[in-house]
Design an enzyme around this catalytic site. Structure first.
Site, short mmCIF file in Angstrom:
data_model
loop_
_atom_site.label_atom_id
_atom_site.label_comp_id
_atom_site.label_asym_id
_atom_site.label_seq_id
_atom_site.Cartn_x
_atom_site.Cartn_y
_atom_site.Cartn_z
CG HIS A 297 -2.02 -1.03 1.11
ND1 HIS A 297 -1.95 -2.24 1.76
CD2 HIS A 297 -3.20 -1.04 0.43
CE1 HIS A 297 -3.04 -2.96 1.50
NE2 HIS A 297 -3.81 -2.25 0.68
CD1 TRP A 299 4.81 6.84 -6.47
CD2 TRP A 299 2.90 7.87 -5.94
NE1 TRP A 299 4.47 7.66 -7.54
CE2 TRP A 299 3.31 8.31 -7.23
CE3 TRP A 299 1.73 8.39 -5.40
CZ2 TRP A 299 2.58 9.23 -7.98
CZ3 TRP A 299 0.99 9.31 -6.15
CH2 TRP A 299 1.42 9.72 -7.41
CG ASN A 300 4.09 0.71 -8.09
OD1 ASN A 300 4.60 1.23 -9.08
ND2 ASN A 300 3.49 -0.47 -8.16
CG HIS A 338 -7.20 4.35 -2.66
ND1 HIS A 338 -6.23 4.49 -3.63
CD2 HIS A 338 -7.18 3.03 -2.30
CE1 HIS A 338 -5.66 3.32 -3.86
NE2 HIS A 338 -6.21 2.42 -3.06
#
Length: 553
Positions: A297, A299-300, A338
């Site tokens: 979880h 940035w990628n 998100h």
């Protein structure tokens, strides 16, 4: 009979007086005050006319003082005096040092924790505080107040007669009036103290937010580099393809790909987003909001989720017809934000460990945190990409963003069709790793398992419980089976529905099916090896998930 009537008249008069005093005190307490001393002064000034006291002194104990100590001391006093001006009385606050006033009876009152009413004969003191009178009635009241956690003492002196210039003794009605007012004073001081604490905490939060804004905002060099960069086309970045992978992109191209999505969706033009001043800093700041050490979880994942939403929106004109421009803007912002500041554990773990996030939000802790941090960045100076919206549109977009981010909590559901469609697309984007080409899907599955197993290890160590299957490292050999179950129960129904609604999104369903076949094959091979060799077979070439992930990274 006449005496009885006279007493009743007196009692009614006193009750009216008390009610009037309480009403005036309530009016004083209902207003804001700059400090405790100002509030105490106004309360004292309200008390004096009703008791006809010439002097009112409030003794405030030292912070270190306790009523159980023998050496109680007062740190300061608030002293008021009443001067007659014809038929009225003008009340003044006089600056008095604690050494100028005899605290003997105040100390007795504080130690006894009860009202002290007494009269004594006194000669005029050397400091000219008390004037000479043959009888000097004094009422000491232990107020029901709290000053910074300590009790204060209110002392009234020299009750002036209503009918003459002589002094008279304080009576039971005076005591009752002051005791009633003391309750009001106590509540007021507690309220004022609560307000002060709230204001201090608010200031502390603002300072913390300033520090956070400074550290989360991208460096000037990064912002300038992105502003001056030639943004590649969507085709060259492969962002129209459902098989897009962010793993191979250099770091600077991940932010450029994000910029390209907003440009190709015409969001920059339609909503007057300042490209160089706001958009570039906002994208880089969102990127910094993700924790690099979290395996999955990060940035990628945010980029992959945003790209999946972008690909679905661009693949069919139907979606862009169904959704308003504001909804599309909200969905793109929501996909990027998100999972902001995800900690690598789920809501259940956060609640079980009683982390501050759980105490703050109660439910959907992570999702609420993601949204609030998203809002914080949007309001941060230099990152205000929504500043060109009207007040109503701004409010609408924030509502849509919040609903979209909360939709990624799979324990929640929405009933309204439009909300359901937005939520479904958010979930389809969030889980799109299951639709990627097999090498990338397998790599992402390893990262997810690494994150899940790490949480399971913590739960076993901290709570002495057996983690659920997907977080139990002992089930690492069953990963292929668990992936098949995950696809059958969640992913396949989702992408089948999306593809049924929008045929152009069918590559998502196809990718999901292919990966199911690959996972099923691995599961069958592992079962055959177990039957033949009666030995433990680890997932993929007998390497642990952690080892394989480290090798690929």
């Amino acid at each position: 009979m006449n005496i009885h009537i006279y007493v009743n008249v007196i009692s009614v008069s006193v009750c009216i007086c008390i009610c009037q005093a309480l009403i005036e005190m309530a009016q004083v307490l209902s207003k804001e005050h700059q400090s405790f001393e100002v509030l105490l002064s106004k309360m004292a000034a309200t008390i004096m006319p009703f008791t006809h006291a010439q002097y009112c002194t409030i003794f405030i104990p030292s912070k270190q003082t306790s009523v159980t100590e023998d050496n109680i001391s007062f740190s300061r006093v608030i002293h008021l005096e009443c001067e007659e001006l014809g038929s009225t009385c003008q009340i003044y606050r006089r600056e008095r040092d604690i050494s100028d006033i005899d605290p003997t009876y105040a100390l007795q009152t504080l130690m006894a924790m009860e009202t002290l009413n007494m009269s004594k004969t006194s000669e005029e003191s050397t400091n000219n505080y008390f004037r000479y009178v043959p009888i000097q009635p004094v009422l000491f009241l232990l107020s029901y107040t709290i000053k910074m956690g300590h009790l204060s003492v209110c002392q009234l002196m020299n009750k002036q007669s209503r009918d003459s210039d002589e002094m008279e003794a304080f009576n039971r009605y005076d005591e009752r009036l002051l005791e009633d007012l003391a309750v009001y004073c106590g509540l007021a001081l507690q309220y004022a103290q609560a307000v002060q604490i709230t204001e201090e905490r608010r200031a502390s939060i603002e300072v913390t937010q300033e520090v956070l804004a400074y550290h989360i905002t991208a460096a000037e060099e990064e912002i300038q580099a992105l502003q001056e960069a030639m943004i590649p086309s969507g085709e060259s970045l492969n962002i129209f393809d459902f098989h897009f992978s962010g793993f191979g992109l250099p770091d600077d191209l991940t932010t450029q790909a994000t910029i390209r999505m907003f440009l190709d969706l015409n969001l920059v033009q339609d909503f007057n987003i300042d490209y160089k001043v706001s958009l570039c800093q906002w994208v880089l700041t969102v990127k910094r909001g993700y924790r690099n050490r979290v395996p999955y979880h990060n940035w990628n994942h945010a980029l992959s989720t945003a790209q999946s939403m972008f690909a679905m929106l661009m693949a069919t004109g139907q979606l862009q017809t169904i959704f308003s421009r504001l909804e599309i803007l909200a969905l793109m912002i929501a996909t990027l934000n998100h999972d902001l500041d995800h900690r690598g554990v789920n809501n259940s773990y956060i609640e079980r460990t009683q982390q501050p996030l759980a105490q703050l939000y109660g439910h959907s802790s992570l999702e609420n945190h993601h949204y609030n941090l998203c809002l914080f960045i949007l309001n941060n100076t230099g990152s205000q990409i929504l500043s060109g919206l009207s007040t109503e549109d701004h409010k609408t977009v924030l509502h849509l963003i919040k609903r979209a981010i909360l939709a990624t909590d799979l324990t929640l559901c929405n009933e309204k069709q439009r909300d359901l469609l937005r939520s479904m697309l958010m979930t389809a984007s969030d889980l799109s790793a299951i639709t990627k080409p097999w090498p990338e899907q397998r790599r992402i599955a390893n990262l997810v398992a690494k994150e899940f197993f790490a949480q399971g290890d913590k739960e076993r160590e901290q709570f002495k419980i057996e983690p659920i299957d997907v977080m139990n490292r002992e089930n690492s050999t069953r990963l292929p089976n668990m992936q098949v179950e995950y696809i059958d129960e969640i992913c396949y129904p989702l992408y089948k529905t999306v593809s049924g609604l929008f045929n152009s999104c069918s590559p998502l369903l196809s990718g999901c099916k292919k990966n199911r076949e690959n996972w099923l094959q691995l599961a069958e091979e592992a079962e055959e090896d177990n039957n033949e060799n009666s030995s433990t077979v680890t997932f993929e070439t007998h390497k642990s998930i952690d080892e394989e992930t480290q090798t690929e990274e």
